[in-house]
Scaffold this motif. Structure first.
Motif, PDB file in Angstrom:
ATOM      1  N   ASP A  81       0.912  -1.042   0.001  1.00  0.00           N
ATOM      2  CA  ASP A  81      -0.145   0.071   0.214  1.00  0.00           C
ATOM      3  C   ASP A  81       0.916   1.426  -0.058  1.00  0.00           C
ATOM      4  O   ASP A  81       1.941   1.425   0.827  1.00  0.00           O
ATOM      5  CB  ASP A  81      -1.058   0.034   1.325  1.00  0.00           C
ATOM      6  N   HIS A  82       0.632   2.200  -0.900  1.00  0.00           N
ATOM      7  CA  HIS A  82       1.287   3.404  -0.994  1.00  0.00           C
ATOM      8  C   HIS A  82       2.736   3.445  -0.936  1.00  0.00           C
ATOM      9  O   HIS A  82       3.620   3.854  -0.277  1.00  0.00           O
ATOM     10  CB  HIS A  82       1.133   4.665   0.465  1.00  0.00           C
ATOM     11  N   GLY A  83       3.087   2.475  -2.097  1.00  0.00           N
ATOM     12  CA  GLY A  83       4.763   2.497  -2.231  1.00  0.00           C
ATOM     13  C   GLY A  83       5.046   3.722  -2.764  1.00  0.00           C
ATOM     14  O   GLY A  83       4.756   4.101  -3.920  1.00  0.00           O
ATOM     15  N   LYS A 136      -5.220  14.293  -5.052  1.00  0.00           N
ATOM     16  CA  LYS A 136      -4.747  14.387  -3.749  1.00  0.00           C
ATOM     17  C   LYS A 136      -5.644  13.836  -2.787  1.00  0.00           C
ATOM     18  O   LYS A 136      -6.998  14.251  -2.835  1.00  0.00           O
ATOM     19  CB  LYS A 136      -3.903  15.630  -3.348  1.00  0.00           C
ATOM     20  N   LEU A 137      -5.315  12.997  -1.664  1.00  0.00           N
ATOM     21  CA  LEU A 137      -6.145  12.682  -0.527  1.00  0.00           C
ATOM     22  C   LEU A 137      -6.413  13.711   0.384  1.00  0.00           C
ATOM     23  O   LEU A 137      -5.745  13.688   1.371  1.00  0.00           O
ATOM     24  CB  LEU A 137      -5.765  11.666   0.017  1.00  0.00           C
ATOM     25  N   VAL A 138      -7.298  14.845   0.157  1.00  0.00           N
ATOM     26  CA  VAL A 138      -7.386  15.773   1.023  1.00  0.00           C
ATOM     27  C   VAL A 138      -8.987  15.994   0.936  1.00  0.00           C
ATOM     28  O   VAL A 138      -9.610  16.033  -0.048  1.00  0.00           O
ATOM     29  CB  VAL A 138      -6.846  17.019   0.700  1.00  0.00           C
ATOM     30  N   ALA A 176     -10.231  11.506   2.796  1.00  0.00           N
ATOM     31  CA  ALA A 176      -8.939  11.599   3.171  1.00  0.00           C
ATOM     32  C   ALA A 176      -8.344  10.464   4.307  1.00  0.00           C
ATOM     33  O   ALA A 176      -9.643  10.040   4.895  1.00  0.00           O
ATOM     34  CB  ALA A 176      -8.564  12.940   4.059  1.00  0.00           C
ATOM     35  N   HIS A 177      -7.133  10.163   4.597  1.00  0.00           N
ATOM     36  CA  HIS A 177      -6.854   9.103   5.408  1.00  0.00           C
ATOM     37  C   HIS A 177      -7.264   9.586   6.872  1.00  0.00           C
ATOM     38  O   HIS A 177      -7.371  10.798   7.194  1.00  0.00           O
ATOM     39  CB  HIS A 177      -5.302   8.892   5.467  1.00  0.00           C
ATOM     40  N   GLY A 178      -7.218   8.557   7.698  1.00  0.00           N
ATOM     41  CA  GLY A 178      -7.481   9.082   9.419  1.00  0.00           C
ATOM     42  C   GLY A 178      -8.919   9.023   9.810  1.00  0.00           C
ATOM     43  O   GLY A 178      -9.615   8.763   9.092  1.00  0.00           O
ATOM     44  N   LEU A 206     -10.861   3.114  -3.386  1.00  0.00           N
ATOM     45  CA  LEU A 206     -11.320   4.020  -2.556  1.00  0.00           C
ATOM     46  C   LEU A 206     -10.255   4.220  -1.396  1.00  0.00           C
ATOM     47  O   LEU A 206     -10.366   3.390  -0.739  1.00  0.00           O
ATOM     48  CB  LEU A 206     -12.635   4.121  -2.183  1.00  0.00           C
ATOM     49  N   HIS A 207      -9.392   5.125  -1.410  1.00  0.00           N
ATOM     50  CA  HIS A 207      -8.671   5.422  -0.297  1.00  0.00           C
ATOM     51  C   HIS A 207      -9.491   6.329   0.844  1.00  0.00           C
ATOM     52  O   HIS A 207     -10.251   6.976   0.412  1.00  0.00           O
ATOM     53  CB  HIS A 207      -7.469   6.149  -0.708  1.00  0.00           C
ATOM     54  N   GLY A 208      -9.035   6.237   2.103  1.00  0.00           N
ATOM     55  CA  GLY A 208      -9.705   7.200   3.088  1.00  0.00           C
ATOM     56  C   GLY A 208     -11.061   6.834   3.438  1.00  0.00           C
ATOM     57  O   GLY A 208     -12.018   7.669   3.662  1.00  0.00           O
ATOM     58  N   VAL A 249     -11.386  -1.412  -1.256  1.00  0.00           N
ATOM     59  CA  VAL A 249     -11.772  -0.350  -0.464  1.00  0.00           C
ATOM     60  C   VAL A 249     -10.810  -0.461   0.724  1.00  0.00           C
ATOM     61  O   VAL A 249     -10.903  -1.321   1.336  1.00  0.00           O
ATOM     62  CB  VAL A 249     -13.302  -0.307   0.285  1.00  0.00           C
ATOM     63  N   ASN A 250      -9.715   0.778   0.510  1.00  0.00           N
ATOM     64  CA  ASN A 250      -8.865   0.394   1.719  1.00  0.00           C
ATOM     65  C   ASN A 250      -9.341   0.885   3.019  1.00  0.00           C
ATOM     66  O   ASN A 250      -9.984   1.971   3.365  1.00  0.00           O
ATOM     67  CB  ASN A 250      -7.680   1.624   1.318  1.00  0.00           C
ATOM     68  N   THR A 251      -8.847   0.088   4.047  1.00  0.00           N
ATOM     69  CA  THR A 251      -9.719   0.011   5.419  1.00  0.00           C
ATOM     70  C   THR A 251      -8.449   0.112   6.619  1.00  0.00           C
ATOM     71  O   THR A 251      -8.114  -1.107   6.602  1.00  0.00           O
ATOM     72  CB  THR A 251     -10.743  -0.903   5.534  1.00  0.00           C
TER      73      THR A 251
HETATM   74 ZN   LIG Z   1      -4.415   5.274   1.191  1.00  0.00          ZN
END
Ligand SMILES: [Zn+2]
Ligand SMILES: O=C(COP(=O)(O)O)N(O)CCCCO
Ligand code: NA
Length: 304
Positions: A81-83, A136-138, A176-178, A206-208, A249-251
């Protein structure tokens, strides 16, 4: 068994469902995820970030997976993930990862294109799937950043997919992450997602995407934590994203919240216990429960 991410991306894309991609950096999370997927008879991605590799060492992370891979009947991929560095991608391939993400979304489009093409040229020959990211993941609810600047451009996505040959694309659509994804109401750009799917036709990620469920946030705050205001993607929004073409789906955050809420509760209440297993086992169970819940939300139960 351990399979290439290619078969998972192709099946999810063809039958319009999403496969959970769950992060781990230790035995407890890995076992909880695989046991949950086996019980739900669901395919899954198990994935590690570069920081997870820094924390545990790739020998431990990949070694555990290879040790247990034939104990599970469900097909699952081991994904980087996120290399952010090609070196990490090569290291992962060396250690039997079956899927990688090359994340050059912070670099220029041309740079992202060039390096992604290079990674695909290596992985395609090895039957390893490649995921890349555009935008961007914002979270975009505050107007400080204009949506056009940070979110994926569907036309550019089409060109990127055609010129790189990636297996899956992570289009930034406002997540966004987190645990603190949105200040106001969550706003995913579904129109944009729809256009990316129409133009590219490939598997989308789908991230975040964590839900950041109130029950876990409250329990963490009750037993000594402080994560007031934590907010994630509502289940209804997530389901809509899957209908519009999300296939992975990233979890990560939902698993952390489940684990930490149980750990904080037991640490606060069981004052005479010093055997870590008395805390880690119930916390593992909590992770297993949330993974099963998310697998069902993604529509991948019974799809092994
Ligand atoms: Zn991610
Ligand atoms: O997109 C995600 C997870 O998103 P979420 O934080 O919503 O679980 N990931 O790629 C997992 C790793 C995030 C960086 O630590
Ligand atoms: Na990924």
């Amino acid at each position: 068994p351990l399979v290439s991410g290619k078969v998972l991306f192709e099946k999810a894309n063809e039958y319009n469902f999403a496969i959970g991609a769950f992060n781990f950096n230790n035995m407890e999370f890995l076992k909880a995820i695989l046991d949950a997927a086996e019980e739900e008879q669901a395919p899954v991605f198990i994935q590690t970030t570069e920081s997870a590799i820094k924390y545990a060492g790739i020998e431990y992370l990949a070694g555990m997976v290879h040790a247990v891979k034939d104990k599970y009947s469900i097909p699952f991929a081991l994904h980087l993930d996120h290399g952010k560095h090609v070196e990490t991608i090569l290291l992962a391939i060396r250690h039997g990862y079956t899927s990688v993400m090359i994340d050059y979304s912070d670099k220029s489009y041309e740079e992202n294109l060039k390096v992604t093409k290079y990674v695909v040229s290596i992985c395609a020959a090895l039957g390893i799937s490649v995921e890349a990211e555009l935008g961007k993941l914002v979270s975009v609810e505050d107007e400080v950043v204009s949506r056009e600047e940070v979110l994926v451009d569907p036309e550019q996505a089409k060109e990127f997919v055609d010129r790189t040959g990636i297996d899956a694309l992570a289009p930034a659509i406002g997540t966004a992450h987190g645990a603190f994804k949105f200040k106001g109401e969550p706003k995913l750009d579904f129109e944009r997602l729809k256009k990316v799917k129409e133009l590219t036709g490939i598997a989308l990620v789908l991230h975040g995407a964590s839900g950041v469920y109130e029950e876990y946030v409250e329990k963490i705050n009750k037993y000594g934590g402080d994560i007031k205001g934590a907010k994630g993607v509502p289940d209804e929004e997530l389901k809509k994203a899957v209908e519009l073409g999300i296939n992975k789906v990233n979890t990560d955050t939902d698993l952390r919240l489940a684990f930490i809420s149980k750990l904080r509760e037991l640490m606060a209440l069981e004052k005479k216990v010093i055997d870590p297993r008395k805390f880690l086992k119930p916390a593992m169970e909590e992770v297993k429960n949330i993974v099963k819940k998310r697998i069902r939300l993604y529509g991948s139960q019974g799809k092994a």
